[in-house]
Motif scaffolding. Structure first.
Motif, PDB file in Angstrom:
ATOM      1  N   ASP A 229      79.344  69.759  -4.617  1.00  0.00           N
ATOM      2  CA  ASP A 229      78.948  71.274  -4.470  1.00  0.00           C
ATOM      3  C   ASP A 229      80.052  71.721  -3.699  1.00  0.00           C
ATOM      4  OD1 ASP A 229      76.654  70.548  -5.685  1.00  0.00           O
ATOM      5  OD2 ASP A 229      75.246  70.975  -4.102  1.00  0.00           O
TER       6      ASP A 229
ATOM      7  N   TYR B 125      67.421  72.307   3.414  1.00  0.00           N
ATOM      8  CA  TYR B 125      67.921  72.106   2.071  1.00  0.00           C
ATOM      9  C   TYR B 125      67.941  70.653   1.693  1.00  0.00           C
ATOM     10  CZ  TYR B 125      71.023  72.109  -2.047  1.00  0.00           C
ATOM     11  OH  TYR B 125      71.504  71.758  -3.238  1.00  0.00           O
ATOM     12  N   LEU B 126      68.582  69.913   2.744  1.00  0.00           N
ATOM     13  CA  LEU B 126      68.863  68.428   2.364  1.00  0.00           C
ATOM     14  C   LEU B 126      67.640  67.763   2.748  1.00  0.00           C
ATOM     15  CD1 LEU B 126      72.287  68.154   4.309  1.00  0.00           C
ATOM     16  CD2 LEU B 126      71.913  68.094   1.904  1.00  0.00           C
TER      17      LEU B 126
ATOM     18  N   ARG C  48      65.707  67.629  -0.385  1.00  0.00           N
ATOM     19  CA  ARG C  48      66.546  66.859  -1.398  1.00  0.00           C
ATOM     20  C   ARG C  48      66.961  65.655  -0.878  1.00  0.00           C
ATOM     21  NH1 ARG C  48      66.641  72.199  -1.503  1.00  0.00           N
ATOM     22  NH2 ARG C  48      66.317  73.429  -3.328  1.00  0.00           N
TER      23      ARG C  48
ATOM     24  N   ASP D 260      68.115  62.862  -2.172  1.00  0.00           N
ATOM     25  CA  ASP D 260      69.008  62.334  -2.892  1.00  0.00           C
ATOM     26  C   ASP D 260      70.458  63.184  -2.745  1.00  0.00           C
ATOM     27  OD1 ASP D 260      67.562  60.279  -3.545  1.00  0.00           O
ATOM     28  OD2 ASP D 260      66.859  61.228  -5.319  1.00  0.00           O
ATOM     29  N   LYS D 261      70.327  64.272  -2.264  1.00  0.00           N
ATOM     30  CA  LYS D 261      71.476  65.062  -2.248  1.00  0.00           C
ATOM     31  C   LYS D 261      72.630  64.752  -1.029  1.00  0.00           C
ATOM     32  CE  LYS D 261      73.230  69.023  -4.190  1.00  0.00           C
ATOM     33  NZ  LYS D 261      73.471  69.289  -5.421  1.00  0.00           N
ATOM     34  N   LYS D 262      73.797  64.570  -1.657  1.00  0.00           N
ATOM     35  CA  LYS D 262      74.842  63.992  -0.530  1.00  0.00           C
ATOM     36  C   LYS D 262      75.795  65.128  -0.436  1.00  0.00           C
ATOM     37  CE  LYS D 262      72.732  60.051  -0.083  1.00  0.00           C
ATOM     38  NZ  LYS D 262      72.048  59.887   1.257  1.00  0.00           N
ATOM     39  N   THR D 263      76.042  66.234  -0.964  1.00  0.00           N
ATOM     40  CA  THR D 263      77.015  67.390  -0.842  1.00  0.00           C
ATOM     41  C   THR D 263      76.386  68.658  -0.830  1.00  0.00           C
ATOM     42  OG1 THR D 263      77.551  67.805  -3.390  1.00  0.00           O
ATOM     43  CG2 THR D 263      78.640  65.854  -2.226  1.00  0.00           C
ATOM     44  N   VAL D 264      77.091  69.585  -0.004  1.00  0.00           N
ATOM     45  CA  VAL D 264      76.469  70.828   0.066  1.00  0.00           C
ATOM     46  C   VAL D 264      77.684  71.512   0.020  1.00  0.00           C
ATOM     47  CG1 VAL D 264      74.294  70.749   0.971  1.00  0.00           C
ATOM     48  CG2 VAL D 264      76.199  70.851   2.659  1.00  0.00           C
TER      49      VAL D 264
ATOM     50  N   HIS E 287      72.102  64.415   9.159  1.00  0.00           N
ATOM     51  CA  HIS E 287      72.322  64.162   8.023  1.00  0.00           C
ATOM     52  C   HIS E 287      73.962  63.494   7.664  1.00  0.00           C
ATOM     53  CE1 HIS E 287      69.287  67.164   7.640  1.00  0.00           C
ATOM     54  NE2 HIS E 287      68.619  66.497   6.565  1.00  0.00           N
TER      55      HIS E 287
ATOM     56  N   THR F 205      76.529  63.328   4.470  1.00  0.00           N
ATOM     57  CA  THR F 205      76.674  64.325   3.766  1.00  0.00           C
ATOM     58  C   THR F 205      78.344  64.693   3.485  1.00  0.00           C
ATOM     59  OG1 THR F 205      74.592  65.402   4.557  1.00  0.00           O
ATOM     60  CG2 THR F 205      76.017  66.853   3.403  1.00  0.00           C
TER      61      THR F 205
END
Length: 621
Positions: free
Chosen positions: A206, A265-266, A269, A271-275, A325, A328
């Motif tokens: 992202d 936000y994380l 989610r 499974d989300k690894k980028t912001v 986190h 990330t």
């Protein structure tokens, strides 16, 4: 560091141009017109990777009864009992099976790559670490061994030759992409994302404009100090549709709010690894008494240099988020006011991935290449993974921009300079022929033989007899952009990207140019032989007709250069044809224009003959 694959040789590429060996010399895939090799899964068929393998088997050449090859399933690799006199077998292996089957160097940092290994002369194992890697392996398998191509989106773009017999060389190989993030933006037409994914585009980081997302004005417009001070007053947006602002990075409580919002936000989610921590799309920064002292000089593109304030703030956000986190990654764009790396405190957290924005077509002239590479090395030397963000637009340009060899130089230079990721604003016009396709191939391996890839595309698209005329047509437009456009003042205006909303790049055009292209495209249409080739030739010619109408309308109405015997009214009719042809592109898998020249409110200079046809679509966007 991502391992680079420098497979330049053997007529340039292996891209499916493998020899159709005899059964005694190679591994047999197809015999007597039907699929011959047995297909086996080594893992639970309910996994995403297993699903992808099953999907592939449904597309393979069927037997005489029209049935696709049967996929056998087993749960463990040691369940494979294989004899040297057994029929050829292809085993698809995932995840932990790779550590059992392959050498560590083959699968180390494989990520979304894949492996082909012949364990015996009649046993091929295809291995991938994850579902994406297996999908890319299967797509590569179709291209490399079955000579299939998805040249452009839609069914018409598929080239699927059938074989009576097909055997392939027994050659082990490990495939890793040169760039992990391989994003083409603007794939907005019907089926375009599926086409991009087949050709191994991959969205990993992202990195787009995001500060307005972490500080939505609807939620924070009562916190005036969060928003910039402009001309002595706080600019407080009414809602999130207004994002032409940057936050006041000194505002009390702002850092905590951004960190908390990212954590929330994380949390939602897992499974989300980028912001993204990218700035908003504006040059409007806070000029309060705390922020203004940080902007004492201009940056290398002449804008207010705000990197000394922004990047240390990014480091603070990253450090706080990583406490809760730790896996990330944080993407951002080195754009506009934060174009340059920080100098006073030259540090950037290693979990930050900056994408450096620039239209590198400008490398063709002057010192642009050296200046851009110096900037890149400034970021790279901060010890972070660096991505490049480039602008290779197809639409809304009114002429083709087949920048084939310049793009090859771009990607090879990036690989040599340790660039890890790529983001390309392309908004394709598939009337540019092999350009989007070539980009996807170079993102995986920038050392491919570009001319071999182009020849392969032309032959698959329109057949051997029409290929030369099509190649000459695109070669003409490539020369046009390399030889004529860079000497225009337009080429040197602006900072980050070329101004496609102006028509200066069309001024070198002549009627002779269009007559030459008319002849070549007529040759393509006349020489295409099979129904499939004729269909693709007709589509390419249809795309050319819009380019042609743009060019002639410009020559007759803007430059006032008309052919003998033709009046202004004749060119007004040609100009009207532009809008009629554009309407025909709606929802067409090949012809669709994601950025229409008659739609955007800042493209009015592209609408000269019939301004009543211009569409202001601010509300729809």
């Amino acid at each position: 560091m991502i391992e680079r694959c420098r497979c330049v040789g053997l007529i340039g590429i292996w891209l499916g141009l493998c020899l159709n060996l005899s059964a005694s010399d190679g591994f047999v895939l197809i015999r007597d017109g039907a699929w011959h090799a047995q297909l086996v899964l080594t893992t639970n068929a309910n996994t995403a990777a297993g699903w992808r393998v099953r999907q592939l088997t449904q597309t393979l050449q069927p037997d005489a009864q029209g049935k696709p090859p049967r996929l056998q399933k087993m749960l463990r690799w040691n369940a494979v009992k294989h004899r040297r006199d057994a029929p050829p077998r292809i085993v698809f292996a995932f995840g932990k099976d790779l550590d059992i089957l392959f050498k560590e160097r083959e699968v180390k940092d494989l990520q979304e790559g894949f492996v082909y290994r012949f364990f015996q002369s009649n046993l091929l194992v295809i291995g991938a670490r994850n579902a994406e890697g297996m999908q890319f392996a299967l797509n590569d398998f179709q291209e490399r061994f079955l000579n299939r191509r998805w040249l452009f989106p839609g069914e018409a773009g598929w080239s699927r030759p059938l074989f009576a017999d097909r055997a392939i060389p027994r050659k082990n190989r490990v495939e890793r992409p040169a760039f992990r993030h391989r994003k083409l933006s603007g794939l907005l037409g019907p089926g375009w994302n599926q086409w991009g994914y087949f050709n191994r585009t991959f969205d990993f980081v992202d990195r787009h404009h995001a500060l307005n997302l972490w500080l939505p004005p609807e939620q924070y417009n009562h916190r005036h100090n969060f928003f910039p001070e402009v001309n002595g007053k706080r600019m407080v947006p009414a809602d999130n549709s207004i994002y032409v602002w940057q936050p006041c990075l000194h505002a009390e409580g702002l850092l905590e709010e951004v960190v908390n919002n990212i954590r929330l936000y994380l949390d939602c989610r897992p499974d989300k690894k980028t912001v993204s921590l990218a700035v908003n799309d504006t040059i409007r920064w806070c000029l309060c008494e705390h922020c203004a002292p940080f902007y004492e000089e201009a940056n290398s593109i002449g804008l207010l240099h705000t990197s000394e304030l922004y990047y240390p703030w990014v480091n603070q956000v990253v450090e706080e988020v990583l406490v809760t986190h730790p896996d990330t990654w944080f993407g951002l764009i080195a754009y506009a006011n934060v174009h340059d790396p920080p100098q006073q405190n030259p540090e950037l957290h290693p979990r930050v991935i900056p994408f450096l924005t620039y239209e590198r077509l400008r490398w063709l002239r002057g010192q642009y290449r050296e200046v851009d590479l110096k900037r890149h090395r400034g970021f790279r030397d901060l010890g972070v993974q660096v991505g490049w963000y480039d602008y290779i637009y197809g639409t809304p340009y009114l002429l083709p921009r087949p920048l084939f060899h310049q793009l090859a130089d771009l990607f090879r230079t990036a690989a040599d300079e340790d660039v890890a990721h790529f983001y390309l604003e392309i908004y394709p016009n598939f009337g540019e022929g092999p350009k989007p396709y070539l980009v996807t191939k170079l993102l995986w391996n920038p050392y491919l033989d570009v001319d071999a890839v182009l020849r392969d595309w032309y032959h698959h698209a329109v057949g051997a007899k029409a290929a030369d005329d099509l190649a000459a047509y695109f070669a003409f437009w490539e020369r046009y952009w390399y030889e004529r456009v860079p000497d225009l003042a337009w080429f040197h205006q602006g900072d980050t990207y070329l101004y496609f909303q102006y028509t200066d790049y069309m001024t070198p055009l002549t009627h002779a140019d269009i007559q030459y292209c008319d002849k070549l495209m007529a040759g393509v249409v006349a020489k295409a032989e099979t129904p499939e080739h004729q269909m693709r030739a007709a589509l390419l010619n249809r795309a050319y007709q819009l380019y042609r109408a743009n060019a002639l309308s410009f020559l007759g109405l803007v430059k006032n250069k008309r052919l003998s015997g033709q009046s202004r009214e004749d060119y007004m009719a040609i100009d009207l044809k532009r809008y009629e042809l554009m309407q025909e592109t709606l929802n067409h898998p090949f012809l669709f224009h994601p950025l229409r020249f008659d739609h955007r409110r800042n493209l009015q200079d592209l609408n000269w003959g019939h301004p009543d046809k211009w569409r202001d679509d601010r509300r729809s966007r």
